[in-house]
Design an enzyme around this catalytic site. Structure first.
Site, PDB file in Angstrom:
ATOM      1  N   ILE A  85      51.673 -16.195   3.048  1.00  0.00           N
ATOM      2  CA  ILE A  85      52.510 -16.667   4.156  1.00  0.00           C
ATOM      3  C   ILE A  85      51.527 -17.314   5.124  1.00  0.00           C
ATOM      4  CG2 ILE A  85      52.364 -14.432   5.378  1.00  0.00           C
ATOM      5  CD1 ILE A  85      55.163 -14.918   6.485  1.00  0.00           C
ATOM      6  N   SER A  86      51.852 -18.489   5.635  1.00  0.00           N
ATOM      7  CA  SER A  86      50.919 -19.209   6.502  1.00  0.00           C
ATOM      8  C   SER A  86      50.664 -18.438   7.797  1.00  0.00           C
ATOM      9  CB  SER A  86      51.478 -20.591   6.858  1.00  0.00           C
ATOM     10  OG  SER A  86      51.542 -21.399   5.711  1.00  0.00           O
TER      11      SER A  86
END
Ligand code: SAH
Length: 229
Positions: free
Chosen positions: A70-71
């Site tokens: 997940i960024s």
């Protein structure tokens, strides 16, 4: 103006940890109040497995399985801000159509969806795309459409797009993505090898493309021409 997500039935985590995250983003130079508000109100913990959910409001990328992440909130905020700031096609703070390449678990899609009338997002790993769909539905973001495909080709039938956000890094900017930009549209994309890349902001003016470097970043690679089922 941004719309808010539907939080009914979703456990709220402490307001303090969210405020701390927003404070960090401010310190790092994120200036767009709408973006900061949306990061504050979007429940990042629902995008993570239970074992990692307690770290959801740290400003770090975290694993989501299948070797993907997940960024980092800072990166999501920066990309969203750079796409929106001064965009000529904003209507009441929103863009008509946005494409995302690399949905992952759907966090960036959930953030940009609050600044867009319609979001299309493409993911090459089917179970991640399915997870993202569930997460986005849970938040009531029904105007995000996801598909399992090779996003390096964009999503031609749905274009042209006011903005394209790529969450994975190719060695070179795919021409197809540039061609699917609307006039005045912006493509934000990390470009380079596995260890580090330059985040590029490409703006279309008719048939010419202006390219600006935003900063050095580290994303997972953009696979070209291969799907994982
Ligand atoms: N947008 C996500 C980031 C996910 S990481 C977030 O908000 O956290 C980047 C994602 O890009 C990975 O899930 C990876 O599987 C996907 N990806 C890589 N190459 C791709 C391609 N050619 N087409 C579609 N998705 C791709």
């Amino acid at each position: 103006m941004s719309s808010t997500v539907n939080l009914a039935g979703i456990g709220m985590t402490s307001q303090r940890t969210r405020e701390r995250l927003v404070g960090r983003l401010l310190e790092q130079g994120i200036k767009h109040w709408g973006v900061l508000d949306v990061i504050r109100s979007t429940p990042r913990h629902i995008f993570l497995d239970e074992a990692l959910a307690h770290r959801a409001y740290e400003d770090v990328a975290l694993p989501i399985g299948y070797n993907q992440t997940i960024s980092q909130p800072y990166i999501v905020a920066r990309m969203t801000e750079r796409v929106l700031e001064g965009h000529p096609n904003l209507d009441n703070g929103k863009l008509a159509k946005v494409l995302e390449v690399g949905t992952g678990c759907g966090y960036q899609a959930a953030v940009i969806a609050q600044f867009a009338h319609k979001v299309y997002s493409v993911e090459r790993i089917r179970p991640l795309m399915e997870k993202a769909r569930r997460n986005l539905r849970l938040l009531g973001l029904h105007h995000v459409q996801c598909k399992h495909d090779d996003g390096s080709l964009g999503w031609k039938e749905k274009g042209p797009f006011d903005a394209i956000i790529a969450a994975a890094a190719p060695q070179e900017v795919p021409q197809e993505l540039m061609m699917q930009l609307a006039d005045g549209g912006r493509l934000i994309i990390p470009v380079g090898g596995e260890d580090s890349q330059e985040l590029c902001l490409i703006t279309r003016h008719g048939d010419s493309f202006d390219r600006q470097l935003v900063e050095t970043v580290r994303f997972v690679p953009l696979f070209i021409g291969s799907l994982q089922h």
